[in-house]
Design a protein around this motif. Structure first.
Motif, short mmCIF file in Angstrom:
data_model
loop_
_atom_site.label_atom_id
_atom_site.label_comp_id
_atom_site.label_asym_id
_atom_site.label_seq_id
_atom_site.Cartn_x
_atom_site.Cartn_y
_atom_site.Cartn_z
N SER A 1 -34.86 -35.55 -19.47
CA SER A 1 -34.14 -34.28 -19.30
C SER A 1 -32.67 -34.41 -19.65
CB SER A 1 -34.32 -33.73 -17.88
OG SER A 1 -33.56 -34.47 -16.95
N TYR A 2 -32.13 -35.63 -19.72
CA TYR A 2 -30.71 -35.74 -20.07
C TYR A 2 -30.45 -35.47 -21.55
CZ TYR A 2 -31.34 -40.89 -21.17
OH TYR A 2 -31.72 -42.11 -21.66
N LEU A 3 -31.47 -35.50 -22.39
CA LEU A 3 -31.24 -35.26 -23.82
C LEU A 3 -31.15 -33.76 -24.11
CD1 LEU A 3 -33.49 -37.82 -25.76
CD2 LEU A 3 -31.07 -38.03 -25.10
N ALA B 1 -33.03 -43.08 -18.48
CA ALA B 1 -32.49 -44.28 -17.85
C ALA B 1 -31.50 -45.06 -18.73
CB ALA B 1 -33.65 -45.20 -17.47
N TYR B 2 -31.13 -44.52 -19.89
CA TYR B 2 -30.26 -45.29 -20.79
C TYR B 2 -28.85 -44.71 -20.77
CZ TYR B 2 -34.69 -47.30 -22.12
OH TYR B 2 -35.90 -47.94 -22.07
N ASP B 3 -27.92 -45.45 -21.35
CA ASP B 3 -26.54 -44.97 -21.39
C ASP B 3 -26.34 -44.27 -22.73
OD1 ASP B 3 -23.96 -44.69 -20.41
OD2 ASP B 3 -23.26 -46.38 -21.61
N ALA C 1 -23.05 -34.92 -17.16
CA ALA C 1 -22.96 -34.60 -15.72
C ALA C 1 -24.35 -34.53 -15.09
CB ALA C 1 -22.25 -33.27 -15.53
N LYS C 2 -24.47 -35.18 -13.92
CA LYS C 2 -25.77 -35.23 -13.24
C LYS C 2 -26.32 -33.82 -12.95
CE LYS C 2 -27.96 -37.00 -9.03
NZ LYS C 2 -29.30 -36.80 -9.59
N ALA C 3 -25.40 -32.89 -12.59
CA ALA C 3 -25.86 -31.53 -12.27
C ALA C 3 -26.58 -30.91 -13.48
CB ALA C 3 -24.68 -30.66 -11.86
N LEU D 1 -44.63 -35.26 -13.42
CA LEU D 1 -43.24 -35.08 -13.02
C LEU D 1 -42.77 -36.38 -12.39
CD1 LEU D 1 -42.67 -32.34 -13.99
CD2 LEU D 1 -44.75 -32.08 -12.67
N ALA D 2 -42.01 -37.14 -13.17
CA ALA D 2 -41.59 -38.48 -12.72
C ALA D 2 -40.18 -38.40 -12.17
CB ALA D 2 -41.67 -39.47 -13.89
N THR D 3 -40.06 -38.42 -10.87
CA THR D 3 -38.75 -38.39 -10.22
C THR D 3 -38.90 -38.77 -8.75
OG1 THR D 3 -36.82 -37.03 -9.69
CG2 THR D 3 -38.94 -35.89 -9.68
N GLU E 1 -29.24 -47.30 -11.76
CA GLU E 1 -29.53 -45.97 -11.21
C GLU E 1 -28.92 -45.75 -9.84
OE1 GLU E 1 -33.75 -45.62 -13.52
OE2 GLU E 1 -33.73 -46.26 -11.43
N ARG E 2 -28.65 -46.83 -9.13
CA ARG E 2 -28.27 -46.62 -7.73
C ARG E 2 -27.35 -47.73 -7.24
NH1 ARG E 2 -31.23 -46.39 -2.49
NH2 ARG E 2 -30.19 -44.68 -1.44
N PRO E 3 -26.07 -47.40 -6.95
CA PRO E 3 -25.14 -48.42 -6.48
C PRO E 3 -25.67 -49.17 -5.26
CG PRO E 3 -23.97 -46.37 -6.96
CD PRO E 3 -25.44 -46.09 -7.12
P1 FDA Z 1 -32.03 -39.61 -9.28
O1 FDA Z 1 -31.46 -40.71 -10.10
O2 FDA Z 1 -31.22 -38.38 -9.10
O3 FDA Z 1 -32.43 -40.20 -7.88
C1 FDA Z 1 -32.94 -39.39 -6.83
C2 FDA Z 1 -33.19 -40.27 -5.62
O4 FDA Z 1 -34.22 -41.22 -5.93
C3 FDA Z 1 -32.01 -41.16 -5.23
O5 FDA Z 1 -31.13 -40.48 -4.40
C4 FDA Z 1 -32.71 -42.32 -4.57
O6 FDA Z 1 -33.09 -41.99 -3.25
C5 FDA Z 1 -33.95 -42.49 -5.37
N1 FDA Z 1 -33.76 -43.46 -6.48
C6 FDA Z 1 -33.67 -43.19 -7.80
N2 FDA Z 1 -33.57 -44.32 -8.52
C7 FDA Z 1 -33.57 -45.33 -7.63
C8 FDA Z 1 -33.50 -46.74 -7.75
N3 FDA Z 1 -33.39 -47.36 -8.92
N4 FDA Z 1 -33.55 -47.48 -6.62
C9 FDA Z 1 -33.67 -46.90 -5.42
N5 FDA Z 1 -33.74 -45.56 -5.23
C10 FDA Z 1 -33.70 -44.79 -6.32
N6 FDA Z 1 -36.71 -43.38 -18.00
C11 FDA Z 1 -36.67 -43.42 -19.37
O7 FDA Z 1 -35.59 -43.30 -19.95
N7 FDA Z 1 -37.83 -43.56 -20.09
C12 FDA Z 1 -39.05 -43.67 -19.48
O8 FDA Z 1 -40.07 -43.79 -20.17
C13 FDA Z 1 -39.10 -43.63 -18.06
N8 FDA Z 1 -40.27 -43.72 -17.39
C14 FDA Z 1 -40.30 -43.51 -16.02
C15 FDA Z 1 -41.52 -43.48 -15.35
C16 FDA Z 1 -41.55 -43.16 -14.00
C17 FDA Z 1 -42.86 -43.10 -13.31
C18 FDA Z 1 -40.34 -42.89 -13.29
C19 FDA Z 1 -40.35 -42.49 -11.86
C20 FDA Z 1 -39.15 -42.98 -13.95
C21 FDA Z 1 -39.11 -43.30 -15.31
N9 FDA Z 1 -37.89 -43.41 -15.97
C22 FDA Z 1 -37.89 -43.49 -17.35
C23 FDA Z 1 -36.64 -43.55 -15.20
C24 FDA Z 1 -35.95 -42.21 -14.99
O9 FDA Z 1 -35.44 -41.76 -16.21
C25 FDA Z 1 -34.79 -42.31 -13.99
O10 FDA Z 1 -33.83 -43.21 -14.45
C26 FDA Z 1 -35.20 -42.72 -12.58
O11 FDA Z 1 -36.44 -42.18 -12.24
C27 FDA Z 1 -34.18 -42.22 -11.55
O12 FDA Z 1 -34.10 -40.83 -11.58
P2 FDA Z 1 -34.67 -39.83 -10.44
O13 FDA Z 1 -35.44 -38.78 -11.14
O14 FDA Z 1 -35.43 -40.58 -9.44
O15 FDA Z 1 -33.41 -39.11 -9.87
#
Ligand code: FDA
Length: 330
Positions: free
Chosen positions: A175-177, A200-202, A211-213, A235-237, A303-305
């Motif tokens: 969704s960041y793209l 997940a990339y920079d 911006a995260k929002a 829905l992967a989040t 992803e998480r400090p």
């Molecule tokens: P967000 O980063 O806003 O985090 C929401 C909450 O989740 C945080 O407040 C925390 O509680 C928890 N959380 C998130 N990340 C955490 C971590 N590392 N450690 C501990 N807690 C954490 N990306 C990509 O570029 N290509 C891909 O193919 C995939 N594939 C993929 C598969 C699956 C099943 C998942 C869940 C994620 C991916 N990702 C990915 C990674 C994705 O892009 C993203 O970086 C992470 O899921 C973190 O984003 P959130 O949606 O969790 O939200």
């Protein structure tokens, strides 16, 4: 879409930290040091199911027993030779066979740079085709993960080409793209299953929302489109606010719980995974295993400090408990 100046200032340190860890994820020398270190290997176990297939199979069996579905990632990316790529593909074939033999969920996730995308596109396509064909024979599904934006076009082209003859392959949209709405439209039209993640990339601001929002708003919009028009979206989040929006939208529009699934990473928000599964949603856990965990682990730290603090505390604790004679050897 913009978070405004206050959001940007507040996000600056987090962004710098994230960029630093993503940068470190590409450094081979750091990877060698980290993978030799006993302390890092200990902290990695929170996010990685083990270094060997038997360890991964144990973790998978545990997850299935607690009502989760799974997808297996044989860790590895950015290989530099055709032999390495072929060997990585062979490991996936072994995994598919092992999953089928044990009656475990036959769903795997792979990266194209692990299959040789940067070495030879044709060889990469052939490697993935072998996996998709074996998966089809086993009634299994192959998800092609999405890497940084330089590979988006090639990834989508390869997935579309494979999907034309093998419906058991899908991919990932980030969704960041800024381009993602257009990509979702094409994939929905071709009935290609999409996993939606934030990314997940920079990435530079020219291609991705800084911006995260904005990333979150884009996620909500894309999720709504996928739920209405997609082919069994994932829905992967781990974001509870977004998960809540998805659940409400599905309920409001009469979209059944069998029409989509949630996905989360191994070791992250297990409480949420269990709650959703308990509420009758399908939850698939992404289970990585293997020795090449370094870039994956760096992205989780990015992803998480709090994860960095967790690692730092483990390193300090280990340093305090280690006998003086062995200190500093890792
Ligand atoms: P967000 O980063 O806003 O985090 C929401 C909450 O989740 C945080 O407040 C925390 O509680 C928890 N959380 C998130 N990340 C955490 C971590 N590392 N450690 C501990 N807690 C954490 N990306 C990509 O570029 N290509 C891909 O193919 C995939 N594939 C993929 C598969 C699956 C099943 C998942 C869940 C994620 C991916 N990702 C990915 C990674 C994705 O892009 C993203 O970086 C992470 O899921 C973190 O984003 P959130 O949606 O969790 O939200």
């Amino acid at each position: 879409m913009s978070g405004g100046p206050t959001t940007m200032v507040r996000e600056a340190p987090a962004h710098a930290l994230r960029a630093a860890f993503i940068w470190a994820s590409h450094r081979r020398r750091l990877a060698r040091m980290a993978t030799r270190s006993r302390v890092t290997r200990g902290t990695v176990r929170r996010f990685v199911a083990g270094e060997s297939l038997p360890e991964a199979l144990e973790a998978l069996a545990r997850l299935h027993a607690s009502g989760m579905k799974t997808t297996v990632d044989v860790l590895g990316e950015a290989v530099t030779s055709i032999d390495e790529a072929r060997a990585a593909a062979d490991r996936y074939l072994d995994v598919l066979d092992a999953l089928a033999e044990r009656g475990l969920d036959g769903n795997v996730s792979l990266k194209l740079t692990q299959m040789g995308l940067e070495v030879d596109r044709a060889a990469c396509l052939e490697n993935v085709r072998r996996i998709v064909e074996r998966a089809a024979a086993r009634g299994a599904f192959v998800r092609v993960d999405m890497e940084d934006h330089c590979r988006t076009d090639q990834t989508l082209a390869i997935v579309r080409e494979l999907h034309a003859s093998h419906p058991n392959v899908g991919t990932v949209i980030q969704s960041y793209l800024r381009r993602s709405a257009a990509d979702v439209e094409v994939l929905d039209r071709e009935r290609i299953a999409v996993r939606l993640c934030k990314g997940a990339y920079d990435e530079p601001a020219s291609v991705a929302y800084p911006a995260k929002a904005d990333v979150d708003a884009s996620y909500r919009d894309l999720a709504a489109t996928l739920l209405r028009e997609g082919s069994y979206p994932a829905l992967a989040t781990h974001d509870p606010a977004i998960i809540d929006v998805v659940c409400r939208l599905a309920a409001r529009e009469g979209i059944g719980r069998d029409k989509f699934e949630f996905q989360m990473l191994y070791g992250i928000r297990r409480d949420l995974q269990e709650r959703l599964a308990g509420d009758g949603y399908t939850v698939r856990v992404y289970v990585p295993f293997g020795t090449e965990w370094y870039p994956y682990y760096m992205r989780r730290l990015a992803e998480r400090p709090a994860n960095v603090l967790f690692m730092a505390r483990s390193v300090l604790r280990e340093g305090r408990h280690r006998p003086a004679a062995t200190a500093g050897r890792t």
